[in-house]
Design an enzyme around this catalytic site. Structure first.
Site, short mmCIF file in Angstrom:
data_model
loop_
_atom_site.label_atom_id
_atom_site.label_comp_id
_atom_site.label_asym_id
_atom_site.label_seq_id
_atom_site.Cartn_x
_atom_site.Cartn_y
_atom_site.Cartn_z
N LYS A 107 40.95 21.97 43.82
CA LYS A 107 40.39 20.99 44.75
C LYS A 107 41.19 20.92 46.05
O LYS A 107 40.70 20.42 47.05
CB LYS A 107 40.29 19.62 44.09
CG LYS A 107 39.23 19.58 43.01
CD LYS A 107 38.92 18.16 42.54
CE LYS A 107 37.78 18.15 41.54
NZ LYS A 107 38.14 18.78 40.25
C1 LIG Z 1 37.15 19.44 39.34
C2 LIG Z 1 37.63 20.45 38.35
C3 LIG Z 1 36.75 21.32 37.67
C4 LIG Z 1 35.25 21.25 37.83
O1 LIG Z 1 34.83 21.69 39.08
P1 LIG Z 1 33.34 21.37 39.59
O2 LIG Z 1 33.30 21.93 40.96
O3 LIG Z 1 33.23 19.87 39.56
O4 LIG Z 1 32.40 22.00 38.66
C5 LIG Z 1 37.29 22.27 36.82
N1 LIG Z 1 38.62 22.35 36.61
C6 LIG Z 1 39.50 21.53 37.23
C7 LIG Z 1 40.94 21.66 36.94
C8 LIG Z 1 39.04 20.55 38.12
O5 LIG Z 1 39.92 19.73 38.72
#
Ligand SMILES: *Cc1c(COP(=O)(O)O)cnc(C)c1O
Length: 437
Positions: A107
């Site tokens: 993220k």
């Molecule tokens: C947010 C997140 C996901 C999921 O990603 P999306 O884009 O919401 O499908 C998977 N793994 C981790 C570690 C995350 O923080």
């Protein structure tokens, strides 16, 4: 480029309002009006490009000339400034490690890009943009660190007192500069309710520019396309073709970015929508019926989503045609005990340490790949973010990266608020005044 709402294709917005609003006024999600196909010259140059350059070429059709090309070059260079290595795990399976950014999770990529896009929109304004974010743990840290030190944007992170882990808390209460952490005597729902109330508060919005850094913001998911191209370039250098990419998914922003990259010309044989037991999308792929439900807690908790917000974007990309969706995407569901089994097995066989989210990606490829295929899974978080889970399984200590150690040594500095909106509003106004002075 213009952007339309998934609820009403005739509702059109320009880039700036789409980014600053996040959600369309009719509560739909913004989609680009067209998806350009990358030119021949891009593919020729791709092997020599770094992440910043790929970002510039792939994203400029959406963000320029609203942002000038010169500014956008600098922006993409600054946003994509940490390595994203492709590491071999088993014979056929490689990990794309997306966790070398400030908060050790993918993220960071979307948050860093979004912050810099917003900063462009404050240029020439005499006002600061105030980002309000409520967090139950991880989003707050990625957003706060993404915006840290970015001119013209201040961030307020609301979190429930005593309800986030120490490692999570340290990553947003020790930052200072343009980040203010607000410890709320209440729950995550209280934090979210107060943030929503602030956005609805007309009087407050006349005084202050408020915005969210919500995960449905198009400037958070579009930049995630960048590493799909980068991974492809690495795979080609290794002499691989017929690539399957597995995406451990929760709200499906990450997979949506991959699918748009594919529409722009990225050769991928198959995507895998890998989930934990929150299996709404794999079920949909099997039955054609989308049935949201309450989320169930698992050890891959960032994927505990019972009504994935970006699913409508995927439907939109394929004109709601199940057959088309199924020809590009394979569903995969990982049971709870399979997450820990996979972490254990991969460590003992290959000495590679998976986190619970990446484990789901690996497992899906291990089960689905044909003999000659090549698979890449997105390793979305560093295993050191989940020490309790991972260390118990592999019976070894997971080394903390320096960045995490540094956060742990930082000094906590927070403002406090009750769960009463008026209380929070008074605090917010006072802080904004202090920041402006
Ligand atoms: C947010 C997140 C996901 C999921 O990603 P999306 O884009 O919401 O499908 C998977 N793994 C981790 C570690 C995350 O923080």
């Amino acid at each position: 480029m213009q952007f339309y709402s998934t609820n009403n294709a005739s509702h059109i917005s320009d880039l700036k309002s789409a980014v600053l609003n996040g959600l369309a006024p009719d509560k739909g999600l913004y989609m680009p009006e067209e998806i350009p196909v990358l030119p021949e010259s891009f593919w020729k140059e791709l092997p020599n490009m770094d992440l910043g350059e790929i970002g510039f070429h792939v994203l400029s059709p959406y963000f320029c000339p609203t942002i000038s090309e010169a500014d956008f070059k600098v922006l993409t260079k600054e946003a994509f400034n940490f390595p994203i290595p492709l590491k071999q795990v088993s014979e056929q399976i490689y990990a794309l490690e997306l966790f070398h950014g400030p908060t050790l999770a993918f993220k960071d990529i979307g948050a860093r890009f979004l912050a810099r896009v917003m900063a462009q929109f404050t240029k020439g304004l005499d006002k600061t943009i105030n980002v309000l974010v409520a967090t139950s743990g991880d989003t707050g840290s990625a957003v706060a660190n993404g915006f840290l030190g970015v001119d013209g944007v201040d961030v307020y992170v609301l979190y429930p007192k005593g309800l986030v882990s120490e490692v999570q808390e340290k990553q947003f209460v020790t930052l200072g500069q343009n980040v203010t952490a607000i410890e709320v005597d209440g729950t995550f729902d209280d934090c979210q309710r107060m943030v929503k109330a602030a956005f609805m508060d007309q009087q407050l919005n006349e005084e202050l520019v408020l915005t969210s850094a919500n995960s449905i913001n198009l400037a958070r998911f579009l930049p995630q396309m960048v590493y799909y191209y980068y991974a492809y370039a690495q795979a080609i250098k290794l002499g691989k073709k017929d690539i399957t990419v597995s995406v451990p998914s929760g709200n499906f922003g990450n997979l949506t970015a991959g699918l748009i990259a594919h529409k722009m010309g990225l050769p991928v044989k198959q995507f895998v929508a890998a989930t934990n037991i929150n299996d709404i999308v794999p079920k949909y792929l099997e039955t054609g019926i989308y049935k949201p439900s309450a989320s169930i807690a698992t050890s891959a908790n960032a994927m505990d989503v019972g009504d994935p917000s970006n699913f409508v974007r995927i439907q939109e990309l394929y004109d709601n045609e199940l057959q088309g969706i199924k020809s590009d995407i394979n569903g995969y569901v990982c049971q709870n005990e399979e997450i820990s089994q996979t972490i254990d097995l991969v460590y003992s066989q290959f000495k590679y340490i998976l986190d619970p989210h990446g484990a789901i990606g690996y497992r899906s490829l291990n089960d689905l790949l044909d003999n000659d295929d090549f698979g890449i899974f997105l390793a979305t978080a560093h295993p050191a973010k989940f020490p309790e889970t991972v260390e118990k399984i592999i019976k070894t200590k997971v080394e903390q990266p320096e960045r995490l150690k540094k956060f742990m040594l930082g000094k906590k500095d927070v403002k406090t608020s009750s769960r009463d909106y008026e209380d929070f509003k008074t605090l917010l106004k006072k802080q904004c005044e202090i920041r402006l002075a």
